[in-house]
Enzyme design. Sequence first.
Site, PDB file in Angstrom:
ATOM      1  CB  CYS A 271      -0.947   0.132   0.964  1.00 23.13           C
ATOM      2  SG  CYS A 271      -2.030  -1.382   1.290  1.00 23.13           S
TER       3      CYS A 271
HETATM    4  N1  LIG Z   1      -2.421  -6.020   1.705  1.00 23.37           N
HETATM    5  C1  LIG Z   1      -2.951  -4.853   2.688  1.00 23.37           C
HETATM    6  O1  LIG Z   1      -2.506  -4.602   3.852  1.00 23.37           O
HETATM    7  C2  LIG Z   1      -3.833  -4.090   1.813  1.00 23.37           C
HETATM    8  C3  LIG Z   1      -4.643  -3.115   2.720  1.00 23.37           C
HETATM    9  C4  LIG Z   1      -5.685  -2.205   2.135  1.00 23.37           C
HETATM   10  C5  LIG Z   1      -5.943  -2.274   0.842  1.00 23.37           C
HETATM   11  N2  LIG Z   1      -5.104  -3.154  -0.029  1.00 23.37           N
HETATM   12  C6  LIG Z   1      -5.342  -3.169  -1.446  1.00 23.37           C
HETATM   13  O2  LIG Z   1      -6.309  -4.355  -1.882  1.00 23.37           O
HETATM   14  C7  LIG Z   1      -5.944  -4.860  -3.031  1.00 23.37           C
HETATM   15  C8  LIG Z   1      -5.404  -6.414  -2.940  1.00 23.37           C
HETATM   16  O3  LIG Z   1      -4.168  -6.314  -2.090  1.00 23.37           O
HETATM   17  P1  LIG Z   1      -3.859  -7.807  -1.236  1.00 23.37           P
HETATM   18  O4  LIG Z   1      -2.576  -7.348  -0.368  1.00 23.37           O
HETATM   19  O5  LIG Z   1      -4.860  -8.783  -0.982  1.00 23.37           O
HETATM   20  O6  LIG Z   1      -3.051  -8.372  -2.736  1.00 23.37           O
HETATM   21  P2  LIG Z   1      -2.811 -10.095  -2.615  1.00 23.37           P
HETATM   22  O7  LIG Z   1      -1.558  -9.959  -3.787  1.00 23.37           O
HETATM   23  O8  LIG Z   1      -2.542 -10.705  -1.399  1.00 23.37           O
HETATM   24  O9  LIG Z   1      -3.985 -10.830  -3.127  1.00 23.37           O
HETATM   25  C9  LIG Z   1      -4.516 -10.509  -4.505  1.00 23.37           C
HETATM   26  C10 LIG Z   1      -5.153 -11.889  -5.049  1.00 23.37           C
HETATM   27  O10 LIG Z   1      -5.745 -11.652  -6.350  1.00 23.37           O
HETATM   28  C11 LIG Z   1      -5.299 -12.863  -7.178  1.00 23.37           C
HETATM   29  N3  LIG Z   1      -5.698 -12.431  -8.663  1.00 23.37           N
HETATM   30  C12 LIG Z   1      -4.886 -11.725  -9.180  1.00 23.37           C
HETATM   31  N4  LIG Z   1      -5.255 -11.381 -10.467  1.00 23.37           N
HETATM   32  C13 LIG Z   1      -6.579 -11.974 -10.509  1.00 23.37           C
HETATM   33  C14 LIG Z   1      -7.526 -12.059 -11.413  1.00 23.37           C
HETATM   34  N5  LIG Z   1      -7.620 -11.588 -12.561  1.00 23.37           N
HETATM   35  N6  LIG Z   1      -8.505 -12.888 -11.080  1.00 23.37           N
HETATM   36  C15 LIG Z   1      -8.726 -13.714  -9.945  1.00 23.37           C
HETATM   37  N7  LIG Z   1      -7.778 -13.494  -8.906  1.00 23.37           N
HETATM   38  C16 LIG Z   1      -6.774 -12.691  -9.332  1.00 23.37           C
HETATM   39  C17 LIG Z   1      -3.938 -13.117  -6.760  1.00 23.37           C
HETATM   40  O11 LIG Z   1      -3.714 -14.552  -7.123  1.00 23.37           O
HETATM   41  C18 LIG Z   1      -4.115 -12.813  -5.451  1.00 23.37           C
HETATM   42  O12 LIG Z   1      -4.330 -14.217  -4.680  1.00 23.37           O
HETATM   43  C19 LIG Z   1      -4.748  -3.930  -3.489  1.00 23.37           C
HETATM   44  O13 LIG Z   1      -5.275  -2.927  -4.345  1.00 23.37           O
HETATM   45  C20 LIG Z   1      -4.081  -3.427  -2.262  1.00 23.37           C
HETATM   46  O14 LIG Z   1      -3.610  -2.063  -2.497  1.00 23.37           O
HETATM   47  C21 LIG Z   1      -4.230  -4.065   0.549  1.00 23.37           C
END
Ligand SMILES: NC(=O)c1ccc[n+]([C@@H]2O[C@H](COP(=O)([O-])OP(=O)(O)OC[C@H]3O[C@@H](n4cnc5c(N)ncnc54)[C@H](O)[C@@H]3O)[C@@H](O)[C@H]2O)c1
Length: 438
Positions: A271
């Site tokens: 993030c």
């Molecule tokens: N990690 C954090 O602390 C956090 C906090 C707030 C917001 N966010 C936001 O949330 C979003 C996700 O972050 P995250 O940390 O969960 O990411 P992550 O990488 O942990 O998880 C994302 C998942 O999406 C899957 N994926 C990718 N493309 C795909 C598709 N086309 N179809 C289906 N699945 C697909 C991946 O395989 C993965 O398992 C981002 O935009 C991030 O900025 C993250």
Amino acid sequence: MSLIKKINDKTANIAIIGLGYVGLPLAVESGKAGFTVTGIDLNEEKIKALNQGENYIPDIPDEDIAQLVATEKLKATNSFEEISKADIIIICVPTPLDKNKQPMTKYIEDAIESALPYIRKEQLIILESTTYPGTTEEIILPRIESKGLKVGKDFYLAFSPERIDPGNPSFKTFNIPKVVGGVTKDCTKNARAFYEQITTGGVFEVSSPRVAEMEKLLENIFRIVNISLVNEMAMLCDRMNINIWEVISAAKTKPFGYMPFYPGPGTGGHCIPLDPFYLSWKAKEFDFSTRFIELAGEINDKMPEYIIDKVADTLNKDKKSINGSRILIIGIAYKKDINDLRESPAIKVAELLLKKRAEIMYYDPYVTNAMISAREYYSIELTPDLIKKSDIVLITTNHSNIDYEMISRNAKLIYDSRNATNDKFDNTFKLGNWNITA
Ligand SMILES: NC(=O)c1ccc[n+]([C@@H]2O[C@H](COP(=O)([O-])OP(=O)(O)OC[C@H]3O[C@@H](n4cnc5c(N)ncnc54)[C@H](O)[C@@H]3O)[C@@H](O)[C@H]2O)c1
């Protein structure tokens, strides 16, 4: 039956696209609230693990996953056909930057393109991925309307930012307030009704997806700017022989107008180092340059190099150089008490040390292996003997469950970039307090 009624009596089926740090906790909370949830991901290992009732996110209790899978409240698949059975579809895919710091909305586009053939009337689609203002209405809306469906009438669309803070013991998906902004009033109303079922933190409505997208960026930009400010002050404190940690402890006694941020080797995670640049990029479309964001990025990006300089200064005390020294790195995750390596400043520090020909090892109770300069390293066992044989111990992540006293008893020198040692040990040199013990 209307969508709102299905939400209220928990018969609405939920599909969550992306089962990572955001999507899986959301799937678990939805299941625990009584909804039936299908998680869709492309990662076969995650799908297999989940369908066997196994957990892979440390913040989620293992038994929650096991129970939800056993009671058929949660299942995982790579098939987007499941979208046709869902009443609510929530997109939680990554939003990284490319190597030129340009937003990669590709994952959002891929997710919606894959779902599109199965989108039907009376569904609510919510984007939770952090992104620039306009994404929901510019990327998702036109694709769905191209099917001849009308937003607010045939289907509902909203943005609701995810605010989860992995490793935070007090705030989790279920008790963090949710912000929702729908394209129409009915979109907001439906999204609100859903989140009210799964959160005790309350739901705050805003007038559009753009406001919700921007408010999430404001939160993250506020953090990166304040972290860079305190990092700059820490570097100045090193020169002025003032202890920044003591300064912060004093400043935070003010009950209003100040909140503490702490210095460190740089920002990490999916993030803080990335999201602000989504706004910088979008701002250019409006002939606007976001100077605070650029400056904060510049200062934080330099922190790993600053840490290397200080490690060199500390080794110099023992008439040693980085070249050839055995350096034990404590903590490789990007922040304490989690296993996430994404954008970890500890990795950047380790790579810089390798460039200067140090011999490095790492210990991290949460991370068994890590790629550093294209080579796989494994967390070593933290023994007094290993510490004694190291020329310096470098603390890059302040995990709570580490015996810093044992480290200090056995280390020749310590450089602590996180104040994990909290001024307790004489052989420790610290970011923001370097001269004090010199
Ligand atoms: N990690 C954090 O602390 C956090 C906090 C707030 C917001 N966010 C936001 O949330 C979003 C996700 O972050 P995250 O940390 O969960 O990411 P992550 O990488 O942990 O998880 C994302 C998942 O999406 C899957 N994926 C990718 N493309 C795909 C598709 N086309 N179809 C289906 N699945 C697909 C991946 O395989 C993965 O398992 C981002 O935009 C991030 O900025 C993250």
